[in-house]
Design an enzyme around this catalytic site. Structure first.
Site: not given
Length: 412
Positions: A23, A104, A191, A221, A252, A296, A341-343, A392
């Site tokens: 990936n 990927r 994604h 993420g 981004r 974070r 990661g955030i979700g 993934e």
């Protein structure tokens, strides 16, 4: 320093073959080694991160989940990082049993299914490289490196855009002169491997919305996007022609007024290349906060730094708006899924995103949300709100197994 793992922890059982997933991102390469069993069994996984930057590292863990080692790679350019990774993989006992490599590939344009890598497909990937300069060059480099070292080893390209090939035409059109569509300029969405995995997990959990219902998937993420799925098929997504579009992300920008391009060209003599660099690597949470691209860090400082607080608020506000717009496109909502990661880990962010969405039937159970429980809405809630850890790499492994019919090898 020699990197080694416990051979027993990563050795395939019996005569089983294994497969490798790769990936590749703009500055990292994740990898995982799977035994071709039923179900697939992960033997080893890790990553090379900070590719192209100082302090490039290789880290990994075995099937027990315990971190084993890490090493700084020098020099740290893309070519040497890829070569180092292949050198290291070839020293691992389980690599001798690898029968296929799945990759990927972020941009697949009109490809709607994973495909075995051929010279024709490679030529096409080279041709479309300008569509995704942040990802395709490294992904092609990885494919070529395996092809040169192991020319008989079959490889499979798994396209991140394929999941969204079901979007209706109205959702894929860009409102620019029609002639550009013939050149492939349209909304693609990304994604897709994560979204495909999440939909399979929804079905495994017995959620009827996975096949007959209205689902919003939020992959949050470093890169962040949402997808609207009806009856198991993508009907819209926040990313568009490139992964830069849509939500505010770590570095981004997400959606911008296109007039900004000409304004900055006039006022600061900013070139197209400089603009591309800014919106992909110096914007988003990093640009607004002027502190960090890591949510974070910003949460830790939002109480005493207005820049951090505004960056966090903008992220949550944008995600809330996209959920509302996709609920409108779907004609309602049955299930909302948080991943990435955030979700998966930021309960406070999920809470802020969902606050005020009660009119859609979205309500959180505070105790469940704080624990990152699989279901974070009340049992009697109008909308099921779930947290699912995306994978993934496993999706790539499943796709490669299917494309190459490795199941027949297992059966024999």
């Amino acid at each position: 320093m020699e990197l080694a793992v416990d051979a027993k922890a990563v050795e395939p059982r019996g005569e089983s073959c294994s497969l490798l997933t790769i990936n590749g991102g703009s500055s990292s390469v994740r990898f995982a080694l799977y035994e071709n069993a039923e179900p697939l069994r992960r033997l080893l996984d890790g990553k090379v991160d900070r590719v192209g930057l100082s302090g490039t590292n290789l880290t990994f863990k075995d099937s027990t989940g315990q971190s084993q080692d890490s090493r700084t790679i020098d020099p740290a350019d893309h070519s040497s990082a890829v070569a180092f990774l292949l050198d290291w993989l070839e020293t691992q006992q389980a690599f001798a049993s690898v029968k296929a490599v799945g990759h990927r590939v972020v941009h697949g344009m009109r490809h709607s299914e994973p495909e075995r890598v051929t010279l024709y497909l490679l030529d096409e990937l080279y041709r479309i490289t300008p569509y995704d300069l942040d990802h395709l060059p490294l992904e092609i480099k990885l494919i070529e490196a395996f092809r040169q070292r192991h020319p008989t080893l079959p490889q499979v390209a798994c396209f991140d855009t394929a999941f969204h090939r079901t979007m209706p035409r109205v959702a894929s059109l860009l409102p620019i002169p029609r002639r550009y569509e013939a050149a492939g300029v349209r909304r693609y969405g990304f994604h897709g491997l994560s979204y495909e995995f999440l939909m399979e997990e929804l079905a495994r959990l017995g959620d009827p919305a996975a096949t007959e219902g209205r689902v919003i998937l939020a992959h949050l993420g470093n890169g962040a996007s949402l997808a609207a799925v009806r009856d198991g098929k993508s009907i819209d997504t926040s990313m568009g022609f490139t992964p830069t579009a849509g939500l505010v992300m770590s570095s981004r920008s997400g959606d911008l007024d296109p007039g900004l391009v000409s304004y900055l060209a006039r006022s600061e003599q900013m070139s197209a290349t400089q603009f591309q660099e800014m919106v992909n690597h110096a914007s988003g949470l990093l640009g607004v906060s002027a502190i960090s691209s890591d949510l974070r860090d910003l949460l830790a400082r939002e109480s005493d730094d207005v820049r951090a607080a505004e960056a966090v608020a903008l992220f949550c506000y944008q995600a809330k708006k996209w959920i509302g717009s996709f609920a409108a496109a779907l004609g309602g909502l049955d299930t909302l899924v948080f991943a990435g990661g955030i979700g998966e880990n930021a309960a406070l962010i999920r809470q802020r995103i969902c606050d005020g969405l009660g009119f859609l039937g979205i309500e959180l159970d505070q105790e469940r949300n704080a624990k990152n429980a699989p279901l974070i809405s009340p049992d009697a809630g109008g909308v099921k709100v779930r947290v699912i850890r995306t994978d993934e790499e496993l999706m790539i492994a499943r796709s490669a197994t299917r494309v190459l019919d490795l199941g027949s090898i297992r059966e024999n």
